[in-house]
Design an enzyme around this catalytic site. Structure first.
Site, PDB file in Angstrom:
ATOM      1  N   LEU A  18     -21.178  -7.026   2.128  1.00 54.78           N
ATOM      2  CA  LEU A  18     -20.615  -6.907   0.766  1.00 54.78           C
ATOM      3  C   LEU A  18     -19.484  -7.676   0.507  1.00 54.78           C
ATOM      4  CD1 LEU A  18     -21.308  -5.548  -1.964  1.00 54.78           C
ATOM      5  CD2 LEU A  18     -19.467  -3.465  -1.438  1.00 54.78           C
ATOM      6  N   GLY A 445      11.396 -11.052   5.874  1.00 50.61           N
ATOM      7  CA  GLY A 445      10.870 -11.271   7.175  1.00 50.61           C
ATOM      8  C   GLY A 445       9.986 -12.256   7.490  1.00 50.61           C
ATOM      9  N   SER A 446       8.756 -12.345   6.753  1.00 50.03           N
ATOM     10  CA  SER A 446       7.815 -13.371   7.024  1.00 50.03           C
ATOM     11  C   SER A 446       8.023 -14.384   5.994  1.00 50.03           C
ATOM     12  CB  SER A 446       6.449 -12.583   6.826  1.00 50.03           C
ATOM     13  OG  SER A 446       6.425 -12.233   5.514  1.00 50.03           O
ATOM     14  N   CYS A 529     -10.859  -5.676   3.531  1.00 50.89           N
ATOM     15  CA  CYS A 529     -11.343  -4.840   4.428  1.00 50.89           C
ATOM     16  C   CYS A 529     -10.170  -4.939   5.666  1.00 50.89           C
ATOM     17  CB  CYS A 529     -12.444  -5.136   5.140  1.00 50.89           C
ATOM     18  SG  CYS A 529     -13.962  -5.154   3.880  1.00 50.89           S
ATOM     19  N   GLU A 618       3.880   7.075   1.841  1.00 48.75           N
ATOM     20  CA  GLU A 618       2.490   7.369   1.880  1.00 48.75           C
ATOM     21  C   GLU A 618       2.263   8.361   2.717  1.00 48.75           C
ATOM     22  OE1 GLU A 618       0.704   3.967   3.116  1.00 48.75           O
ATOM     23  OE2 GLU A 618       1.660   2.529   1.676  1.00 48.75           O
ATOM     24  N   HIS A 654      12.970  -1.815   5.237  1.00 50.66           N
ATOM     25  CA  HIS A 654      12.328  -2.203   4.188  1.00 50.66           C
ATOM     26  C   HIS A 654      11.134  -1.262   3.603  1.00 50.66           C
ATOM     27  CE1 HIS A 654      10.637  -4.819   1.003  1.00 50.66           C
ATOM     28  NE2 HIS A 654       9.659  -4.872   1.437  1.00 50.66           N
ATOM     29  N   GLU A 678      11.516  -3.263  -3.307  1.00 49.50           N
ATOM     30  CA  GLU A 678      10.953  -3.731  -4.424  1.00 49.50           C
ATOM     31  C   GLU A 678      11.567  -3.306  -5.685  1.00 49.50           C
ATOM     32  OE1 GLU A 678       6.468  -4.433  -5.767  1.00 49.50           O
ATOM     33  OE2 GLU A 678       6.777  -4.413  -3.733  1.00 49.50           O
ATOM     34  N   HIS A 707       4.984 -11.489  -5.651  1.00 51.43           N
ATOM     35  CA  HIS A 707       3.754 -11.283  -5.933  1.00 51.43           C
ATOM     36  C   HIS A 707       3.279 -12.437  -6.882  1.00 51.43           C
ATOM     37  CE1 HIS A 707       3.618  -7.676  -3.558  1.00 51.43           C
ATOM     38  NE2 HIS A 707       4.937  -7.218  -4.286  1.00 51.43           N
ATOM     39  N   CYS A 739       9.966  -8.666  -1.187  1.00 52.93           N
ATOM     40  CA  CYS A 739       8.811  -8.598   0.103  1.00 52.93           C
ATOM     41  C   CYS A 739       8.848  -9.702   0.887  1.00 52.93           C
ATOM     42  CB  CYS A 739       7.643  -8.213  -0.359  1.00 52.93           C
ATOM     43  SG  CYS A 739       6.778  -6.570   0.276  1.00 52.93           S
TER      44      CYS A 739
END
EC number: 2.1.1.14
Length: 769
Positions: A18, A445-446, A529, A618, A654, A678, A707, A739
């Site tokens: 899909l 970081g990244s 995914c 979360e 973070h 954020e 973003h 971020c």
């Protein structure tokens, strides 16, 4: 006889068919007809598989091109006004525009762009849904017949399915109102006729039962919300000659159980994996004579083979009380949240394969339980014996059970979760050690992940290049990233993470106790995914994971370099977690492994170490009365990972979300020296909770929205810094992006960071003048 049923099947395909089809359509490589043909082939395959496995109740309309809540928006015509829609049928392009937004080129110059609908987490899972939008002008009409079309499509294939639709009350409660004086439930009277029309059309098509998902029944509900459920189902019960099956999942009904049992429906589904006590509670309360119970005994959110003997006892308890004709056996929730088929996993050993069950294997378990409950012992004994052997093997496996790890966890004491001194004493030592100015600048970081990085990592994994070639490349990338940051003028640097892909997988592959699949894909949102790791055994760290690259980065500069680690709670939340011990126990094991890494980084001269916990919030249980227990062990695990260092070593964390009010005390208890959050899109509003709480440690509210590809100006970042300083002391504040910068390009990142540093310098001069 007991009925074997399913609430939903993974829609992506065993090999992500899909994803490829939808993205092919977005790119223009597939026509609409070709996309529809691909989708139909998937649906037909899924229905045939489930029917062949022996299910009595096969779902339809569990398929979606993007998201089931978005499907419901299309069904009832809940299309926000900003999208170009003529009020008739919601076509495929409108549907995708609602999910992804519209760019200028899509609009033929008529507008500059249309923002997508908001996306957020689906309860406490790692799936994301599109959030419905409601206003005073919202009207409803049947605008997509997908649910009816797919029922008829399956029927033509010889499969009489049970269509799945988000229930009307949960649909409204899952949305957001665009006006303060509007309650989403005010729209229920207008919404119910559309649901009634859908039920009538399904009945006219020959459908005998429909599944209405009301997952909000497992949340804390008000009296008004319970009354709305009564109102809705009183209306729908009279709408058509069709059975109403209400599905609840992700937890127990608790105080909502009487409401659910009294609804005028035919079947009520209970999640007995996350609310195992509620079968007894329902039977004690009294199940109406005309109500059947669907037992969610097979875990739809984890990958372990079930203990069929134990679950058979649960099924038999229900049958003894209700009779076989009033008992359905099924998964706890839709199987959307697990991979499709274990048989596509060549990399797992034969023994390890016996431990797991993906969607296909879970349906086999459901069918076996239903048949065994009907007395078919011979036909089901092979699968029951397989279950027994798997559980016995796990209990005895040396790979799973590590006495040294268990002893170390047993030896944890309070001193291991406490820094030597309070933050007020640590902070001046850290500022001196790191030579920090007021309003120090850093990143999360990244840095941008280039095609070259991804290609080299892939080649190295496939042994197409040597270890020396790979490491030379990584060193070159790190050196370039350090040099770029020095040129920009950042106060604390990072190595850029060129060797890392996924932030959980990178560490999990270096820890004992983690397993990884090749095709264990599950849908996160839309066509995205993920392959969650499986925490299958006791977790330990056989050797250092990051010191090689951080030491190299540190040698390239005299400016402090910050080490970057993924925190224990996030490692836990974004994995399939073992079910033979508590999540808290597993998290403590991960925390000890991270603790070892933190201490090794300190030993090689890294004086600032960031332990990312983006998934901390979360993990909160859906019911507020369960929060304290989770927060106690989650905070403990972070402190266990971070508290072994000297006072001079600065611990950062973070979190990339904007709701802190209800967990601010727990965040303070984590005792990180610096938390970055954020904040740019909310214009620093989230700092209100830190200010009201009088947060004692240091904070880096994001001033650069990563973003978006746009480069923020010096002036707008200055304004954000000044706004933040209304809530924070200058000595308390850091300046950083929202971020990590992995998804951005260097042509965006370089000028944005230069502007950020200049903005900090401008405000710093005034703050220290």
């Amino acid at each position: 006889m007991a009925t074997a049923s399913n609430l939903g099947y993974p829609r992506i395909g065993a090999h992500r068919e899909l994803k490829r089809a939808v993205e092919g359509y977005w790119k223009g490589d597939l026509t609409k007809d070709e996309l529809r043909d691909s989708a139909q082939a998937l649906r037909e395959s899924h229905w045939a598989t489930q029917q062949e496995l022996g299910l009595d109740v096969v779902p339809s309309n569990d398929f979606s091109y993007y998201d089931q809540v978005l499907d419901a928006c299309a069904m009832v015509g809940a299309v926000p006004e900003r999208f170009p829609w003529d009020g008739t049928e919601v076509d495929l392009d409108t549907y995708f525009a609602m999910a992804r937004g519209l760019q200028e080129k899509d609009l033929e110059g008529e507008e500059s762009g249309v923002q997508a609908m908001e996306m957020t987490k689906w309860f406490d899972t790692n799936y994301h849904y599109i959030v419905p939008e409601f206003s005073h002008d919202t009207t409803f009409s049947l605008s997509s017949t997908k649910v009816i079309d797919e029922y008829e499509e399956a029927k033509a294939q010889g499969v009489d399915t049970r269509p799945v639709v988000i229930g009307p009350v949960s649909f409204l409660l899952l949305g957001k109102t665009q006006a303060d004086d509007l309650d989403a439930l005010d729209l229920l009277d207008d919404l119910l006729p559309v649901y009634a029309e859908v039920l009538q059309e399904l009945a006219d098509a020959g459908c005998e039962a429909v599944q209405l998902d009301e997952p909000n029944l497992v949340l804390d509900l008000s009296d008004a919300e319970r009354a709305a459920l009564d109102q809705a189902y009183e209306a729908l019960a009279d709408a058509a000659d069709i059975e109403l099956h209400v599905a609840t999942y992700f937890g127990g009904l608790e105080d909502n159980l009487p409401t659910a049992l009294d609804l005028p429906i035919d079947v009520l589904h209970l999640d007995l994996t996350r609310g195992e006590e509620q079968l007894d509670e329902a039977l004690d309360h009294g199940v109406p004579d005309d109500l059947a119970l669907s037992l969610g005994v097979i875990d739809g959110r984890n990958v372990w083979r079930a203990d069929l003997d134990a679950l058979l006892g649960t099924v038999e308890t229900a049958i003894d009380a209700l009779g076989t004709d009033r008992v359905l056996v099924g998964p706890s929730c839709s199987l959307l949240h697990v991979p499709v088929d274990l048989d596509t996993e060549p990399g797992l050993s034969d023994e390890m394969k016996t431990w797991f069950a993906f969607a296909t294997q879970k349906i086999e378990e459901i069918v076996a339980l239903a048949e065994r409950a009907d007395g078919h012992e011979d036909a089901t004994e092979a699968l029951f014996e397989k279950s027994r052997r798997a559980h016995a093997a796990r209990a005895e496996s040396d790979w799973i059970n590590d006495a040294a790890v268990q002893d170390r966890v047993a030896g944890i004491d309070a001193s291991m979760t406490e820094r030597d001194s309070p933050h007020s004493s640590r902070s001046p030592l850290q500022r001196e050690a790191l030579d920090l100015p007021t309003l120090p600048t850093t990143t999360i970081g990244s840095f941008p992940q280039t095609d070259d990085m991804r290609r080299m990592r892939a080649q190295y994994k496939k042994d197409e290049i040597s270890k020396d070639e790979y490491e030379d490349f990584i060193e070159e990338q790190i050196a370039d990233t350090i040099a770029a940051q020095e040129e920009i003028g950042l106060d604390v640097l990072v190595h850029g993470e060129p060797e890392r892909g996924d932030m959980v997988e990178h560490f999990g592959r270096q820890l004992d106790g983690f397993l990884f699949t090749e095709n264990g894909w599950v849908q996160s949102y839309g066509t995205r995914c993920v392959r969650p790791p499986i925490i299958a055994g006791d977790v330990s760290r056989p050797e250092p994971m990051t010191t090689r690259w951080l030491s190299y980065a540190n040698d390239q500069t005299d400016t402090p370099v910050k080490g970057m680690l993924t925190g224990p709670v996030t490692m836990l939340q974004w994995s399939f977690v073992r079910d033979d011990q508590s999540r808290a126990e597993t998290c403590r094991q991960i925390a000890l492994a991270i603790r070892d890494e933190v201490l090794d980084l300190e030993d090689v001269g890294i004086q600032a170490i960031q332990i990312d916990e983006p998934a901390f919030r979360e993990g909160l249980p859906l019911r507020e009365h369960q929060w304290d227990d989770y927060l106690d062990w989650a905070v403990e695990c972070f402190r266990l990972a971070s508290s072994g260092v000297r006072d001079e070593t600065q611990i950062h964390t973070h979190m990339c979300y904007s709701e802190f009010n209800d967990i601010i005390e727990a965040i303070a208890d984590m005792d990180a020296d610096v938390i970055s959050v954020e904040a740019s899109r909310s214009k620093m509003e989230l700092l209100d909770s830190f200010d009201a709480f009088d947060y004692p440690n240091e904070i880096g509210p994001g001033v650069y929205d990563i973003h978006s590809p746009r480069v923020p100006s010096v002036e707008e970042m200055e304004e954000l810094i000044r706004t933040a300083l209304d809530a924070l002391e200058p000595s308390q504040m850091w300046v950083n992006p929202d971020c990590g910068l992995k998804t951005r390009r260097w042509v965006e990142v370089q000028p944005s960071l230069e502007n950020m540093v200049q903005a900090a310098e401008n405000v710093r001069e005034r703050a220290t003048a």
